[in-house]
Each structure stands twice: as C-alpha cells, then as structure tokens.
Scaffold this motif. Structure first.
Motif, PDB file in Angstrom:
ATOM      1  N   PHE A  42       0.845  -1.204   0.000  1.00 49.82           N
ATOM      2  CA  PHE A  42       0.000   0.000   0.000  1.00 49.82           C
ATOM      3  C   PHE A  42       0.877   1.250   0.000  1.00 49.82           C
ATOM      4  N   PRO A  43       1.604   1.477  -1.077  1.00 51.65           N
ATOM      5  CA  PRO A  43       2.563   2.591  -1.094  1.00 51.65           C
ATOM      6  C   PRO A  43       1.935   3.973  -0.947  1.00 51.65           C
ATOM      7  N   LEU A  44       0.653   4.125  -1.224  1.00 50.18           N
ATOM      8  CA  LEU A  44       0.003   5.423  -1.116  1.00 50.18           C
ATOM      9  C   LEU A  44      -0.715   5.622   0.209  1.00 50.18           C
ATOM     10  N   ALA A  45      -0.784   4.571   1.019  1.00 51.96           N
ATOM     11  CA  ALA A  45      -1.481   4.638   2.307  1.00 51.96           C
ATOM     12  C   ALA A  45      -0.571   5.223   3.383  1.00 51.96           C
ATOM     13  N   THR A  46      -1.170   5.621   4.497  1.00 50.42           N
ATOM     14  CA  THR A  46      -0.413   6.044   5.671  1.00 50.42           C
ATOM     15  C   THR A  46      -0.206   4.815   6.545  1.00 50.42           C
ATOM     16  N   VAL A  47       1.053   4.513   6.855  1.00 50.68           N
ATOM     17  CA  VAL A  47       1.380   3.372   7.711  1.00 50.68           C
ATOM     18  C   VAL A  47       2.091   3.908   8.948  1.00 50.68           C
ATOM     19  N   ILE A  48       1.470   3.709  10.099  1.00 52.51           N
ATOM     20  CA  ILE A  48       2.038   4.160  11.371  1.00 52.51           C
ATOM     21  C   ILE A  48       2.640   2.951  12.065  1.00 52.51           C
ATOM     22  N   HIS A  49       3.942   3.025  12.318  1.00 53.79           N
ATOM     23  CA  HIS A  49       4.623   1.945  13.025  1.00 53.79           C
ATOM     24  C   HIS A  49       4.651   2.307  14.505  1.00 53.79           C
ATOM     25  N   GLY A  50       3.877   1.590  15.310  1.00 55.36           N
ATOM     26  CA  GLY A  50       3.876   1.890  16.732  1.00 55.36           C
ATOM     27  C   GLY A  50       2.855   1.098  17.511  1.00 55.36           C
ATOM     28  N   ASP A  51       2.939   1.251  18.814  1.00 56.96           N
ATOM     29  CA  ASP A  51       2.067   0.569  19.765  1.00 56.96           C
ATOM     30  C   ASP A  51       0.818   1.412  19.984  1.00 56.96           C
ATOM     31  N   VAL A  52      -0.348   0.819  19.821  1.00 57.77           N
ATOM     32  CA  VAL A  52      -1.619   1.536  19.946  1.00 57.77           C
ATOM     33  C   VAL A  52      -1.813   2.106  21.357  1.00 57.77           C
ATOM     34  N   ARG A  53      -1.052   1.623  22.325  1.00 63.02           N
ATOM     35  CA  ARG A  53      -1.151   2.152  23.692  1.00 63.02           C
ATOM     36  C   ARG A  53      -0.345   3.435  23.869  1.00 63.02           C
ATOM     37  N   ASP A  54       0.523   3.749  22.927  1.00 57.19           N
ATOM     38  CA  ASP A  54       1.372   4.931  22.987  1.00 57.19           C
ATOM     39  C   ASP A  54       0.526   6.181  22.708  1.00 57.19           C
ATOM     40  N   PRO A  55       0.511   7.150  23.631  1.00 55.94           N
ATOM     41  CA  PRO A  55      -0.304   8.365  23.423  1.00 55.94           C
ATOM     42  C   PRO A  55       0.027   9.105  22.128  1.00 55.94           C
TER      43      PRO A  55
END
Length: 186
Positions: free
Chosen positions: A87-100
């Motif tokens: 998904f090269p056009l999508a936004t990909v957030i690398h992180g823990d959903v618990r992180d504020p």
C-alpha cells in the motif's frame, strides 16, 4: 516487543509463489476493471489496527477504497514493511496503539473515517493455548484498540478476535463491549 506479538517471516506472511514478481496494487486495479460490482457512491476511508499484512486492505482496494484514504497502525516491523510495499500510497504508522503519540496521530489523521477495523491479539483468548491469564499484557492492547476505535467513532467499526474471547477472557471482552456500546449508543 516479542512478548506482545510473535512476528517473523513465515511462509504464510508472504504472497504465494505464483504471485512472485506481481505488483499487488496493479493486480488489484486490473481486477477492478474486469469485475462487476457496485461502484462506491463517494470516496471512503479506512483505519486498520493490527493489520498484519492486511488481507482486508487488499479487499478494500478491490472494492474501490483508494490507498491514499487508508491508514494502518502496526507494531510488527516485518508487517510494516509488507504494508509499505502493498500500500505505497497509504499512511502506515509503526507503533504501539497504547502509545499516546500513536493515538494522537490516529485521531488527527482519521476524523470521520468510514470503516475502522481493530484486530485484537488473540493468543491470550485462544482455545489453542492453556496459558491464559487475566493479567496478560496483550489484553491491555485489546482494550486500547477498543478505546481508540470508540474515540475515532467510525461509521462502521469492526473489532475481531477468536470466537473463544468471550468465554476465555470474559472481563476484557465485557470491557471492549462496553466501550464500543457506549461510543455507539448516541
């Protein structure tokens, strides 16, 4: 990280051999041209938490949701790399959903999102294991997912887990259910 989720490159984490060298975005676009399905009446957006390698995302692209209106939140770095390729056009957030900070970014990027999918970590709820604990850290991830989806308040929210979730982790199941019922009872 390894305590939360097991992620390694296994045979089921990659495309089948017959897809080697195939551009999945181009393949999905070509599929759309050759199949008959109702067209979307407007641009839609999606949020995927715990996407893995996102079979649901491929389905959404095939249904007409454009990648640029898709947001993925994923903890596993291997899965993040696969998502970036698929998904090269999508936004990909690398992180823990618990992180504020991750939560704030999702809330900033996804106001009014149409479809939100939260995949909870199934290991502490599965019948496939006998090591289930109410204090399993992965259950807190599930509650954080439900909290975030309740805040995003998508037009459609889907939270998925194994069928034994309610039976094996009743307290957490009830917590997730109450969060979502409260968010959508207005």
């Amino acid at each position: 990280f390894e305590r939360l989720t097991h992620c390694s490159v296994r045979s089921n984490d990659t495309d089948p051999e017959f897809m080697d060298g195939v551009d999945t975005v181009k393949f999905s676009t070509e599929h759309l041209r050759h199949t008959r399905h109702p067209s979307l009446t407007r641009e839609m957006s999606s949020l995927h938490r715990g996407a893995g390698v996102s079979g649901d995302g491929l389905g959404f692209v095939a249904a007409g949701i454009t990648q640029s209106r898709m947001t993925f939140v994923e903890l596993c770095p291997v899965n993040v790399q696969i998502l970036l390729l698929r998904f090269p056009l999508a936004t990909v957030i690398h992180g823990d959903v618990r992180d504020p900070e991750v939560q704030a970014k999702v809330l900033e990027l996804c106001p009014g999102v149409d479809i939100a999918i939260g995949a909870e970590l199934c290991q502490p709820s599965s019948d496939a294991t006998h090591r289930r604990s109410k204090s399993d850290e992965r259950l807190a991830v599930g509650l954080a997912i439900a909290r975030l989806l309740a805040q995003v308040k998508a037009r459609i929210s889907i939270v998925e887990n194994v069928s034994s979730f309610e039976r094996n982790q009743k307290e957490t199941y009830e917590g997730v259910r109450k969060l979502l019922n409260k968010a959508y009872s207005d």
